[in-house]
Design a protein around this motif. Structure first.
Motif, PDB file in Angstrom:
ATOM      1  N   GLY A 126       0.779  -1.233   0.000  1.00 14.24           N
ATOM      2  CA  GLY A 126       0.000   0.000   0.000  1.00 14.24           C
ATOM      3  C   GLY A 126       0.810   1.283   0.000  1.00 14.24           C
ATOM      4  N   VAL A 127       2.111   1.178  -0.185  1.00 14.34           N
ATOM      5  CA  VAL A 127       2.982   2.359  -0.137  1.00 14.34           C
ATOM      6  C   VAL A 127       2.648   3.359  -1.243  1.00 14.34           C
ATOM      7  CG1 VAL A 127       5.383   3.125  -0.444  1.00 14.34           C
ATOM      8  CG2 VAL A 127       4.867   1.202   1.062  1.00 14.34           C
ATOM      9  N   ASN A 128       2.433   2.891  -2.458  1.00 10.61           N
ATOM     10  CA  ASN A 128       2.167   3.819  -3.559  1.00 10.61           C
ATOM     11  C   ASN A 128       0.834   4.543  -3.381  1.00 10.61           C
ATOM     12  OD1 ASN A 128       4.453   3.712  -5.499  1.00 10.61           O
ATOM     13  ND2 ASN A 128       4.027   1.528  -5.340  1.00 10.61           N
ATOM     14  N   ARG A 129      -0.187   3.843  -2.925  1.00 10.38           N
ATOM     15  CA  ARG A 129      -1.473   4.491  -2.655  1.00 10.38           C
ATOM     16  C   ARG A 129      -1.322   5.522  -1.533  1.00 10.38           C
ATOM     17  NH1 ARG A 129      -6.891   3.240  -3.681  1.00 10.38           N
ATOM     18  NH2 ARG A 129      -8.315   4.227  -2.221  1.00 10.38           N
ATOM     19  N   ALA A 130      -0.627   5.149  -0.473  1.00  8.74           N
ATOM     20  CA  ALA A 130      -0.418   6.084   0.636  1.00  8.74           C
ATOM     21  C   ALA A 130       0.355   7.314   0.164  1.00  8.74           C
ATOM     22  CB  ALA A 130       0.319   5.387   1.782  1.00  8.74           C
ATOM     23  N   ARG A 131       1.323   7.115  -0.713  1.00 12.72           N
ATOM     24  CA  ARG A 131       2.100   8.242  -1.229  1.00 12.72           C
ATOM     25  C   ARG A 131       1.212   9.178  -2.052  1.00 12.72           C
ATOM     26  NH1 ARG A 131       5.965   5.707  -4.018  1.00 12.72           N
ATOM     27  NH2 ARG A 131       7.309   5.679  -2.192  1.00 12.72           N
ATOM     28  N   VAL A 132       0.414   8.613  -2.937  1.00 15.08           N
ATOM     29  CA  VAL A 132      -0.477   9.435  -3.760  1.00 15.08           C
ATOM     30  C   VAL A 132      -1.431  10.225  -2.862  1.00 15.08           C
ATOM     31  CG1 VAL A 132      -2.382   9.350  -5.429  1.00 15.08           C
ATOM     32  CG2 VAL A 132      -0.275   8.080  -5.871  1.00 15.08           C
ATOM     33  N   MET A 133      -1.981   9.582  -1.858  1.00 19.88           N
ATOM     34  CA  MET A 133      -2.904  10.268  -0.945  1.00 19.88           C
ATOM     35  C   MET A 133      -2.181  11.381  -0.172  1.00 19.88           C
ATOM     36  SD  MET A 133      -5.839   8.976  -1.514  1.00 19.88           S
ATOM     37  CE  MET A 133      -6.743   9.649  -0.151  1.00 19.88           C
ATOM     38  N   ALA A 134      -0.960  11.123   0.273  1.00 21.38           N
ATOM     39  CA  ALA A 134      -0.199  12.137   1.013  1.00 21.38           C
ATOM     40  C   ALA A 134       0.152  13.319   0.116  1.00 21.38           C
ATOM     41  CB  ALA A 134       1.072  11.514   1.601  1.00 21.38           C
ATOM     42  N   TRP A 135       0.604  13.057  -1.097  1.00 19.31           N
ATOM     43  CA  TRP A 135       0.950  14.137  -2.022  1.00 19.31           C
ATOM     44  C   TRP A 135      -0.304  14.930  -2.383  1.00 19.31           C
ATOM     45  CZ3 TRP A 135       5.341  13.761  -6.075  1.00 19.31           C
ATOM     46  CH2 TRP A 135       6.508  13.243  -5.488  1.00 19.31           C
ATOM     47  N   LEU A 136      -1.430  14.239  -2.586  1.00 24.68           N
ATOM     48  CA  LEU A 136      -2.681  14.927  -2.897  1.00 24.68           C
ATOM     49  C   LEU A 136      -3.096  15.824  -1.730  1.00 24.68           C
ATOM     50  CD1 LEU A 136      -5.199  15.479  -4.623  1.00 24.68           C
ATOM     51  CD2 LEU A 136      -6.190  13.375  -3.646  1.00 24.68           C
ATOM     52  N   GLY A 137      -3.012  15.322  -0.518  1.00 21.76           N
ATOM     53  CA  GLY A 137      -3.356  16.131   0.654  1.00 21.76           C
ATOM     54  C   GLY A 137      -2.466  17.359   0.775  1.00 21.76           C
ATOM     55  N   ALA A 138      -1.171  17.182   0.567  1.00 26.29           N
ATOM     56  CA  ALA A 138      -0.238  18.313   0.625  1.00 26.29           C
ATOM     57  C   ALA A 138      -0.513  19.302  -0.499  1.00 26.29           C
ATOM     58  CB  ALA A 138       1.204  17.799   0.550  1.00 26.29           C
ATOM     59  N   PHE A 139      -0.868  18.788  -1.676  1.00 32.23           N
ATOM     60  CA  PHE A 139      -1.204  19.628  -2.826  1.00 32.23           C
ATOM     61  C   PHE A 139      -2.434  20.482  -2.509  1.00 32.23           C
ATOM     62  CE2 PHE A 139      -3.524  20.035  -6.911  1.00 32.23           C
ATOM     63  CZ  PHE A 139      -2.566  20.676  -7.684  1.00 32.23           C
ATOM     64  N   GLU A 140      -3.472  19.855  -1.980  1.00 27.76           N
ATOM     65  CA  GLU A 140      -4.690  20.594  -1.620  1.00 27.76           C
ATOM     66  C   GLU A 140      -4.403  21.654  -0.562  1.00 27.76           C
ATOM     67  OE1 GLU A 140      -8.305  17.498  -2.346  1.00 27.76           O
ATOM     68  OE2 GLU A 140      -6.970  17.072  -0.660  1.00 27.76           O
ATOM     69  N   ASP A 141      -3.600  21.304   0.438  1.00 27.17           N
ATOM     70  CA  ASP A 141      -3.228  22.288   1.481  1.00 27.17           C
ATOM     71  C   ASP A 141      -2.478  23.463   0.877  1.00 27.17           C
ATOM     72  OD1 ASP A 141      -4.381  20.747   3.462  1.00 27.17           O
ATOM     73  OD2 ASP A 141      -2.475  19.921   4.187  1.00 27.17           O
ATOM     74  N   ARG A 142      -1.559  23.172  -0.017  1.00 29.69           N
ATOM     75  CA  ARG A 142      -0.768  24.247  -0.643  1.00 29.69           C
ATOM     76  C   ARG A 142      -1.655  25.169  -1.471  1.00 29.69           C
ATOM     77  NH1 ARG A 142       4.609  24.845  -1.033  1.00 29.69           N
ATOM     78  NH2 ARG A 142       5.319  26.287  -2.610  1.00 29.69           N
ATOM     79  N   LEU A 143      -2.613  24.594  -2.199  1.00 29.01           N
ATOM     80  CA  LEU A 143      -3.525  25.426  -2.991  1.00 29.01           C
ATOM     81  C   LEU A 143      -4.423  26.285  -2.089  1.00 29.01           C
ATOM     82  CD1 LEU A 143      -4.687  23.067  -5.886  1.00 29.01           C
ATOM     83  CD2 LEU A 143      -2.844  24.773  -5.899  1.00 29.01           C
ATOM     84  N   ARG A 144      -4.874  25.734  -0.970  1.00 29.98           N
ATOM     85  CA  ARG A 144      -5.705  26.494  -0.033  1.00 29.98           C
ATOM     86  C   ARG A 144      -4.953  27.690   0.556  1.00 29.98           C
ATOM     87  NH1 ARG A 144      -8.241  21.625   1.165  1.00 29.98           N
ATOM     88  NH2 ARG A 144      -6.718  20.965   2.700  1.00 29.98           N
ATOM     89  N   ARG A 145      -3.667  27.469   0.838  1.00 27.04           N
ATOM     90  CA  ARG A 145      -2.851  28.537   1.421  1.00 27.04           C
ATOM     91  C   ARG A 145      -2.446  29.586   0.395  1.00 27.04           C
ATOM     92  NH1 ARG A 145       1.737  25.202   4.020  1.00 27.04           N
ATOM     93  NH2 ARG A 145       1.270  24.185   2.121  1.00 27.04           N
ATOM     94  N   GLY A 146      -2.544  29.207  -0.880  1.00 26.15           N
ATOM     95  CA  GLY A 146      -2.181  30.153  -1.939  1.00 26.15           C
ATOM     96  C   GLY A 146      -0.767  30.135  -2.179  1.00 26.15           C
TER      97      GLY A 146
END
Length: 146
Positions: A126-146
């Motif tokens: 499950g490492v690749n799925r966890a990585r995609v989810m973590a990168w997606l979460g960080a991506f969403e946070d970065r977009l929210r912060r501008g």
């Protein structure tokens, strides 16, 4: 295989080519994870609606996310395609995984394709799925912060 494990960074990894997500056929092995925009046809393990940002902003954000990840090394950059690739090495065994990200217009915003795959073995626990989810979460946070 030995060269892949004992290499550092992106060394020892086969030379990359740009990835065409429209023609990508996922392997039958469970050691991959593909995130696609919900508006995109084709296969994918995870889907997300397009983001209300420009393609340039999305590409800059995912590149910044990758730059902050541990044991992650640039492999290829295709700015005209808004696509980049990285090698991510496992902490204990130094196994290389490949991550490919691409931003492209989708619907009224920008779609994100994020593909993480193992180069060695069949299962990744499950490492690749966890990585995609973590990168997606960080991506969403970065977009929210501008």
């Amino acid at each position: 295989m030995i060269g892949l494990i004992f290499s550092r960074g992106a060394e020892g990894v086969p030379p990359p080519q740009p990835l065409d997500f429209a023609t990508l056929v996922l392997p039958s092995s469970p050691n991959t994870c593909l995130l696609t925009p919900s508006t995109a046809p084709g296969q994918g393990h995870l889907h997300h609606d397009p983001f209300p940002v420009t393609t340039e902003a999305a590409f800059a954000a995912i590149r910044a996310i990758a730059a902050g990840q541990p044991r992650t090394y640039p492999l290829a950059d295709y700015p005209a395609r808004f696509q980049a690739q990285w090698v991510v090495r496992s902490r204990l065994m130094n196994y290389p995984d490949i991550v490919v990200a691409e931003a492209a217009p989708a619907g009224d915003g920008t779609g994100l394709w994020l593909y993480s795959r193992s180069l060695l073995g069949r299962s990744d626990f499950g490492v690749n799925r966890a990585r995609v989810m973590a990168w997606l979460g960080a991506f969403e946070d970065r977009l929210r912060r501008g």
